[in-house]
Design a protein around this motif. Structure first.
Motif, PDB file in Angstrom:
ATOM      1  N   ILE A   2      76.336  25.156 -42.004  1.00  6.68           N
ATOM      2  CA  ILE A   2      76.772  24.135 -43.146  1.00  6.68           C
ATOM      3  C   ILE A   2      77.805  23.317 -42.483  1.00  6.68           C
ATOM      4  CG2 ILE A   2      78.409  25.358 -44.420  1.00  6.68           C
ATOM      5  CD1 ILE A   2      77.221  28.352 -43.911  1.00  6.68           C
ATOM      6  N   MET A   3      77.457  22.383 -44.188  1.00  7.19           N
ATOM      7  CA  MET A   3      78.337  21.590 -43.903  1.00  7.19           C
ATOM      8  C   MET A   3      79.579  21.000 -44.592  1.00  7.19           C
ATOM      9  SD  MET A   3      75.252  17.969 -44.054  1.00  7.19           S
ATOM     10  CE  MET A   3      76.451  17.566 -45.209  1.00  7.19           C
ATOM     11  N   HIS A   4      80.721  21.083 -44.041  1.00  8.29           N
ATOM     12  CA  HIS A   4      82.158  21.343 -44.103  1.00  8.29           C
ATOM     13  C   HIS A   4      82.712  19.581 -45.258  1.00  8.29           C
ATOM     14  CE1 HIS A   4      82.139  25.164 -43.844  1.00  8.29           C
ATOM     15  NE2 HIS A   4      82.093  24.730 -42.546  1.00  8.29           N
ATOM     16  N   LEU A   5      82.493  19.293 -45.771  1.00  9.47           N
ATOM     17  CA  LEU A   5      82.545  17.319 -47.300  1.00  9.47           C
ATOM     18  C   LEU A   5      83.788  18.347 -47.034  1.00  9.47           C
ATOM     19  CD1 LEU A   5      79.363  17.204 -48.522  1.00  9.47           C
ATOM     20  CD2 LEU A   5      79.686  16.680 -46.248  1.00  9.47           C
ATOM     21  N   SER A   6      84.655  17.242 -47.130  1.00  9.05           N
ATOM     22  CA  SER A   6      85.957  16.742 -47.559  1.00  9.05           C
ATOM     23  C   SER A   6      85.660  16.312 -48.851  1.00  9.05           C
ATOM     24  CB  SER A   6      86.416  15.668 -46.746  1.00  9.05           C
ATOM     25  OG  SER A   6      86.141  14.747 -47.460  1.00  9.05           O
ATOM     26  N   GLN A   9      84.674  12.912 -50.191  1.00  9.67           N
ATOM     27  CA  GLN A   9      82.540  13.133 -49.748  1.00  9.67           C
ATOM     28  C   GLN A   9      82.138  13.359 -50.388  1.00  9.67           C
ATOM     29  OE1 GLN A   9      83.584  14.485 -45.454  1.00  9.67           O
ATOM     30  NE2 GLN A   9      82.167  13.152 -44.845  1.00  9.67           N
ATOM     31  N   VAL A  10      82.749  14.182 -51.158  1.00  9.49           N
ATOM     32  CA  VAL A  10      81.735  15.386 -52.736  1.00  9.49           C
ATOM     33  C   VAL A  10      81.730  14.085 -53.513  1.00  9.49           C
ATOM     34  CG1 VAL A  10      82.270  16.740 -54.095  1.00  9.49           C
ATOM     35  CG2 VAL A  10      82.328  17.559 -51.332  1.00  9.49           C
TER      36      VAL A  10
END
Length: 116
Positions: A2-6, A9-10
């Protein structure tokens, strides 16, 4: 995984998707050619990949002796922007000369027609 994007970034990824869709639209209405469409699509995809996986730039920065991936991106971006500005200035100068020549030709044609 699972990627955690800021949030940034989104937002950037949404912008890049929109840019790709805009490029596709320009291509479909024949405002740009295939080569230009491919260049910009690859460019925006690469920007998206770098945004989603920023660690990759650190790896390449290390290969060329730069401390951080962000610094590498800034250096490369500046070089590309300066080159693009240079090319645009050369094209503007060429177009200016061509317009001057065409204007002179038209003026001479009009001048010859008035004397008769």
């Amino acid at each position: 995984m699972i990627m955690h994007l800021s949030i940034i970034q989104v937002l950037l990824l949404i912008f890049f998707i929109g840019a790709i869709l805009k490029v596709a639209g320009w291509y479909l209405v024949k405002e740009i050619g295939t080569g230009m469409m491919m260049f910009w699509t690859i460019f925006w995809l690469a920007a998206g990949m770098i945004t989603a996986f920023p660690g990759v730039t650190s790896y390449f920065a290390g290969l060329v002796g730069i401390g951080r991936g962000a610094d590498l991106i800034i250096y490369v971006s500046l070089v590309v922007l300066f080159f693009a500005v240079f090319r645009l200035l050369v094209k503007v100068e060429r177009l200016s000369r061509e317009i001057t020549l065409l204007t002179r030709r038209e003026a001479l044609k009009e001048g010859d027609g008035q004397k008769k």
